[in-house]
Design a protein around this motif. Structure first.
Motif, PDB file in Angstrom:
ATOM      1  N   LYS A 122       0.840  -1.193   0.000  1.00 59.42           N
ATOM      2  CA  LYS A 122       0.000   0.000   0.000  1.00 59.42           C
ATOM      3  C   LYS A 122       0.881   1.251   0.000  1.00 59.42           C
ATOM      4  O   LYS A 122       1.829   1.368   0.763  1.00 59.42           O
ATOM      5  N   GLY A 123       0.537   2.183  -0.871  1.00 55.20           N
ATOM      6  CA  GLY A 123       1.284   3.432  -0.964  1.00 55.20           C
ATOM      7  C   GLY A 123       2.556   3.339  -1.775  1.00 55.20           C
ATOM      8  O   GLY A 123       3.274   4.337  -1.938  1.00 55.20           O
ATOM      9  N   LYS A 124       2.867   2.164  -2.306  1.00 58.72           N
ATOM     10  CA  LYS A 124       4.070   1.990  -3.122  1.00 58.72           C
ATOM     11  C   LYS A 124       3.727   2.158  -4.598  1.00 58.72           C
ATOM     12  O   LYS A 124       2.620   1.822  -5.051  1.00 58.72           O
ATOM     13  N   SER A 125       4.664   2.658  -5.362  1.00 51.11           N
ATOM     14  CA  SER A 125       4.467   2.788  -6.804  1.00 51.11           C
ATOM     15  C   SER A 125       4.611   1.431  -7.477  1.00 51.11           C
ATOM     16  O   SER A 125       5.150   0.482  -6.897  1.00 51.11           O
ATOM     17  N   ASP A 126       4.136   1.343  -8.718  1.00 48.38           N
ATOM     18  CA  ASP A 126       4.300   0.103  -9.481  1.00 48.38           C
ATOM     19  C   ASP A 126       5.774  -0.269  -9.600  1.00 48.38           C
ATOM     20  O   ASP A 126       6.140  -1.451  -9.523  1.00 48.38           O
ATOM     21  N   SER A 127       6.620   0.724  -9.784  1.00 45.84           N
ATOM     22  CA  SER A 127       8.054   0.456  -9.931  1.00 45.84           C
ATOM     23  C   SER A 127       8.652  -0.098  -8.648  1.00 45.84           C
ATOM     24  O   SER A 127       9.499  -1.006  -8.676  1.00 45.84           O
ATOM     25  N   GLU A 128       8.232   0.435  -7.496  1.00 47.00           N
ATOM     26  CA  GLU A 128       8.744  -0.071  -6.220  1.00 47.00           C
ATOM     27  C   GLU A 128       8.275  -1.508  -5.986  1.00 47.00           C
ATOM     28  O   GLU A 128       9.055  -2.357  -5.525  1.00 47.00           O
ATOM     29  N   ILE A 129       7.028  -1.786  -6.307  1.00 48.68           N
ATOM     30  CA  ILE A 129       6.507  -3.142  -6.138  1.00 48.68           C
ATOM     31  C   ILE A 129       7.238  -4.103  -7.070  1.00 48.68           C
ATOM     32  O   ILE A 129       7.602  -5.223  -6.677  1.00 48.68           O
ATOM     33  N   ARG A 130       7.497  -3.665  -8.300  1.00 44.93           N
ATOM     34  CA  ARG A 130       8.224  -4.521  -9.246  1.00 44.93           C
ATOM     35  C   ARG A 130       9.630  -4.806  -8.740  1.00 44.93           C
ATOM     36  O   ARG A 130      10.087  -5.966  -8.767  1.00 44.93           O
ATOM     37  N   ARG A 131      10.327  -3.788  -8.238  1.00 39.44           N
ATOM     38  CA  ARG A 131      11.689  -4.000  -7.743  1.00 39.44           C
ATOM     39  C   ARG A 131      11.696  -4.910  -6.531  1.00 39.44           C
ATOM     40  O   ARG A 131      12.587  -5.753  -6.366  1.00 39.44           O
ATOM     41  N   PHE A 132      10.688  -4.745  -5.646  1.00 36.22           N
ATOM     42  CA  PHE A 132      10.597  -5.658  -4.505  1.00 36.22           C
ATOM     43  C   PHE A 132      10.378  -7.094  -4.986  1.00 36.22           C
ATOM     44  O   PHE A 132      11.037  -8.028  -4.502  1.00 36.22           O
ATOM     45  N   CYS A 133       9.445  -7.293  -5.906  1.00 35.84           N
ATOM     46  CA  CYS A 133       9.122  -8.645  -6.383  1.00 35.84           C
ATOM     47  C   CYS A 133      10.336  -9.320  -7.029  1.00 35.84           C
ATOM     48  O   CYS A 133      10.568 -10.523  -6.830  1.00 35.84           O
ATOM     49  N   VAL A 134      11.123  -8.555  -7.792  1.00 36.42           N
ATOM     50  CA  VAL A 134      12.326  -9.124  -8.423  1.00 36.42           C
ATOM     51  C   VAL A 134      13.318  -9.564  -7.350  1.00 36.42           C
ATOM     52  O   VAL A 134      13.894 -10.660  -7.426  1.00 36.42           O
ATOM     53  N   SER A 135      13.507  -8.722  -6.337  1.00 38.75           N
ATOM     54  CA  SER A 135      14.445  -9.067  -5.267  1.00 38.75           C
ATOM     55  C   SER A 135      13.947 -10.260  -4.451  1.00 38.75           C
ATOM     56  O   SER A 135      14.712 -11.165  -4.112  1.00 38.75           O
ATOM     57  N   PHE A 136      12.650 -10.275  -4.164  1.00 41.02           N
ATOM     58  CA  PHE A 136      12.051 -11.382  -3.411  1.00 41.02           C
ATOM     59  C   PHE A 136      12.207 -12.695  -4.175  1.00 41.02           C
ATOM     60  O   PHE A 136      12.606 -13.715  -3.612  1.00 41.02           O
ATOM     61  N   MET A 137      11.954 -12.663  -5.482  1.00 40.58           N
ATOM     62  CA  MET A 137      12.030 -13.877  -6.287  1.00 40.58           C
ATOM     63  C   MET A 137      13.468 -14.328  -6.504  1.00 40.58           C
ATOM     64  O   MET A 137      13.725 -15.518  -6.713  1.00 40.58           O
ATOM     65  N   ARG A 138      14.401 -13.401  -6.411  1.00 37.83           N
ATOM     66  CA  ARG A 138      15.810 -13.777  -6.594  1.00 37.83           C
ATOM     67  C   ARG A 138      16.207 -14.879  -5.602  1.00 37.83           C
ATOM     68  O   ARG A 138      16.956 -15.798  -5.943  1.00 37.83           O
ATOM     69  N   GLU A 139      15.702 -14.797  -4.382  1.00 40.52           N
ATOM     70  CA  GLU A 139      15.986 -15.844  -3.398  1.00 40.52           C
ATOM     71  C   GLU A 139      14.949 -16.968  -3.450  1.00 40.52           C
ATOM     72  O   GLU A 139      15.299 -18.150  -3.415  1.00 40.52           O
ATOM     73  N   LEU A 140      13.668 -16.602  -3.574  1.00 34.62           N
ATOM     74  CA  LEU A 140      12.627 -17.631  -3.545  1.00 34.62           C
ATOM     75  C   LEU A 140      12.777 -18.625  -4.696  1.00 34.62           C
ATOM     76  O   LEU A 140      12.456 -19.807  -4.540  1.00 34.62           O
ATOM     77  N   SER A 141      13.286 -18.169  -5.840  1.00 38.43           N
ATOM     78  CA  SER A 141      13.398 -19.031  -7.022  1.00 38.43           C
ATOM     79  C   SER A 141      14.282 -20.252  -6.783  1.00 38.43           C
ATOM     80  O   SER A 141      14.169 -21.254  -7.488  1.00 38.43           O
ATOM     81  N   ARG A 142      15.164 -20.176  -5.774  1.00 37.13           N
ATOM     82  CA  ARG A 142      16.034 -21.317  -5.448  1.00 37.13           C
ATOM     83  C   ARG A 142      15.242 -22.478  -4.847  1.00 37.13           C
ATOM     84  O   ARG A 142      15.722 -23.612  -4.818  1.00 37.13           O
ATOM     85  N   HIS A 143      14.051 -22.179  -4.330  1.00 33.82           N
ATOM     86  CA  HIS A 143      13.348 -23.148  -3.488  1.00 33.82           C
ATOM     87  C   HIS A 143      12.006 -23.608  -4.065  1.00 33.82           C
ATOM     88  O   HIS A 143      11.319 -24.417  -3.428  1.00 33.82           O
ATOM     89  N   ILE A 144      11.612 -23.088  -5.226  1.00 34.61           N
ATOM     90  CA  ILE A 144      10.301 -23.433  -5.784  1.00 34.61           C
ATOM     91  C   ILE A 144      10.462 -23.993  -7.195  1.00 34.61           C
ATOM     92  O   ILE A 144      11.540 -23.939  -7.779  1.00 34.61           O
ATOM     93  N   GLY A 145       9.397 -24.543  -7.737  1.00 32.29           N
ATOM     94  CA  GLY A 145       9.399 -25.099  -9.086  1.00 32.29           C
ATOM     95  C   GLY A 145       8.069 -25.787  -9.343  1.00 32.29           C
ATOM     96  O   GLY A 145       7.331 -26.104  -8.402  1.00 32.29           O
TER      97      GLY A 145
END
Length: 451
Positions: free
Chosen positions: A123-146
């Motif tokens: 809430k209150g975040k721009s689309d760009s901030e949410i996108r950057r967060f999601c990329v960073s979050f997935m950078r680690e999560l991608s190691r553990h999912i499939g």
């Protein structure tokens, strides 16, 4: 061994364990060796916790906690949503993941149980901030999912926008297009009626309760709904489609409730949907004719005549006093659209009413059964991705309805089997025993537990 609700470091998780364990008593009486298996299954197979750093629009470095609780994979890949909300912690994610195991089991699809997310607030975040967060979050999560390991989905704070960003990040990091997330846009692997599925499914489950108990349907029924998000919106639209009268919606700021016999219109529900996409609140809309807005209130005590209640907001939103108010208003059916929205004390009120009033007491459908429609269609999305095809809206809706009807029948039949002599069947007990038995038998067959 016993579980009781207490104020501990993981209160939500302890509450979930207590609720499930206490309703499994009839099963443990017949098969006492399974009590130790409960202790095993109540520990996640794996917990992943990690740091998420991201850049805000001013170039500042921000940091949040990221989590994935991989609870059980005996029935299939870990399956459960990702939640982005400041309240996210391990207690909440463990409670959600534990419930998810048995919820997924009730769908009849091959899915294990898990949950994840972050204390990041979109809430209150721009689309760009949410996108950057999601990329960073997935950078680690991608190691553990499939697609054959762990398939997350959306939850609070994670809608189509966030799922799209997360899916795009996974595809770039792994250089592969697979159905690793559900709730995707239809043009890149999503399923028809996935956004509608939890709300629709909850109403289908409630409809089966009404049909079984009274031989009736939703026509003319006065329905109190909490929440104003995805689940509440589509539950309301389905109730209206089936001829019911929607008497309320609510959000974190207050409740919009009926003052007379009129219900909300589908057009107004669509206005609410547009408002919520912009981050607004119900108080920002003019109350329609026959309704009033109550600041800081929940709807349960504010509607004088109620037939059906669909709590669809968040955990522990309906307490003992609320349950008693619903009984006084004539409510005969409660189906949970949210996860654990009723406190243990509220559930006891509903269940006790059936002992006191018999068939006129409240039929209570717990969330792990009544709201499993969302994850059911996620499972259908996984199947479509694996086959590289997409079904029509009518096909998915029919499959969803069949799953919810089968889920109700499964809960009812199990409840009838384990009900004490002279007692009416409890759908809470039926859902928990049915889901637990399926999971523990699979775990025993795979050598995860033994007895």
């Amino acid at each position: 061994m016993s579980y009781t609700h207490s104020t501990v470091s993981e209160p939500e998780f302890e509450q979930a364990k207590s609720e499930i364990f206490n309703t499994l008593a009839p099963l443990f009486k017949k098969r006492p060796e399974l009590e130790n298996a409960f202790k095993v299954l109540a520990i996640p197979e794996r917990i992943i916790q990690f740091r998420v750093t991201w850049e805000d629009d001013k170039g500042n470095c921000q940091v949040n906690n990221g989590f994935r609780v991989q609870f059980s994979s005996v029935l299939g890949p870990y399956k459960g949503g990702l939640r982005l909300h400041p309240s996210v912690n391990l207690s909440i994610l463990k409670f959600l993941g534990f419930e998810q195991i048995f919820k997924n089991a009730l769908t009849g699809l091959h899915m294990g149980g898990g949950k994840g997310g972050s204390d990041f607030d979109p809430k209150g975040k721009s689309d760009s901030e949410i996108r950057r967060f999601c990329v960073s979050f997935m950078r680690e999560l991608s190691r553990h999912i499939g697609q054959d390991t762990d398939v997350p989905a959306g939850d609070i704070g994670v809608g189509g926008r966030e799922v799209g960003f997360l899916f795009g990040a996974y595809k770039q990091i792994r250089n592969e297009w697979v159905g690793v997330l559900t709730g995707k846009g239809y043009d890149f692997g999503g399923s028809k009626i996935r956004p509608e599925a939890t709300g629709y499914g909850c109403v289908y489950y409630a409809e089966e309760m009404i049909r079984h108990a009274r031989g009736e349907d939703f026509k003319g029924k006065r329905v109190v709904i909490s929440g104003a998000g995805n689940v509440a919106q589509f539950a309301a639209l389905k109730v209206i489609e089936l001829g019911g009268v929607v008497c309320s919606l609510s959000d974190s700021k207050g409740a919009l409730v009926a003052t007379g016999d009129e219900g909300l219109s589908a057009d107004f529900i669509n206005e609410v949907a547009e408002l919520k996409l912009k981050g607004g609140y119900l108080k920002d809309l003019s109350a329609p004719k026959g309704f009033k807005y109550e600041e800081g209130a929940r709807p349960w005590k504010l509607v004088s005549k109620v037939d059906v209640a669909l709590p669809s907001a968040t955990q522990n939103e309906l307490d003992k006093e609320d349950a008693e108010a619903l009984l006084a208003a004539g409510c005969g059916f409660v189906a949970e659209g949210a996860n654990m929205p009723s406190t243990l004390e509220a559930i006891e009120v509903f269940e006790a009413s059936r002992k006191d009033k018999g068939a006129k007491g409240v039929w209570y459908g717990p969330g792990k059964a009544a709201n499993c429609g969302g994850v059911a269609v996620s499972g259908l999305e996984m199947a479509q991705n694996s086959a590289r095809l997409q079904w029509t809206e009518e096909e998915v809706d029919q499959k969803l309805k069949d799953i919810m009807v089968n889920c109700f029948n499964q809960c009812l039949e199990t409840a009838q089997e384990f009900a004490a002599e002279g007692e009416l069947p409890s759908l809470v007990s039926g859902a928990n025993i049915s889901g637990f038995t399926k999971v523990v038998n699979a775990a025993a067959a795979q050598g995860d537990v033994w007895f």
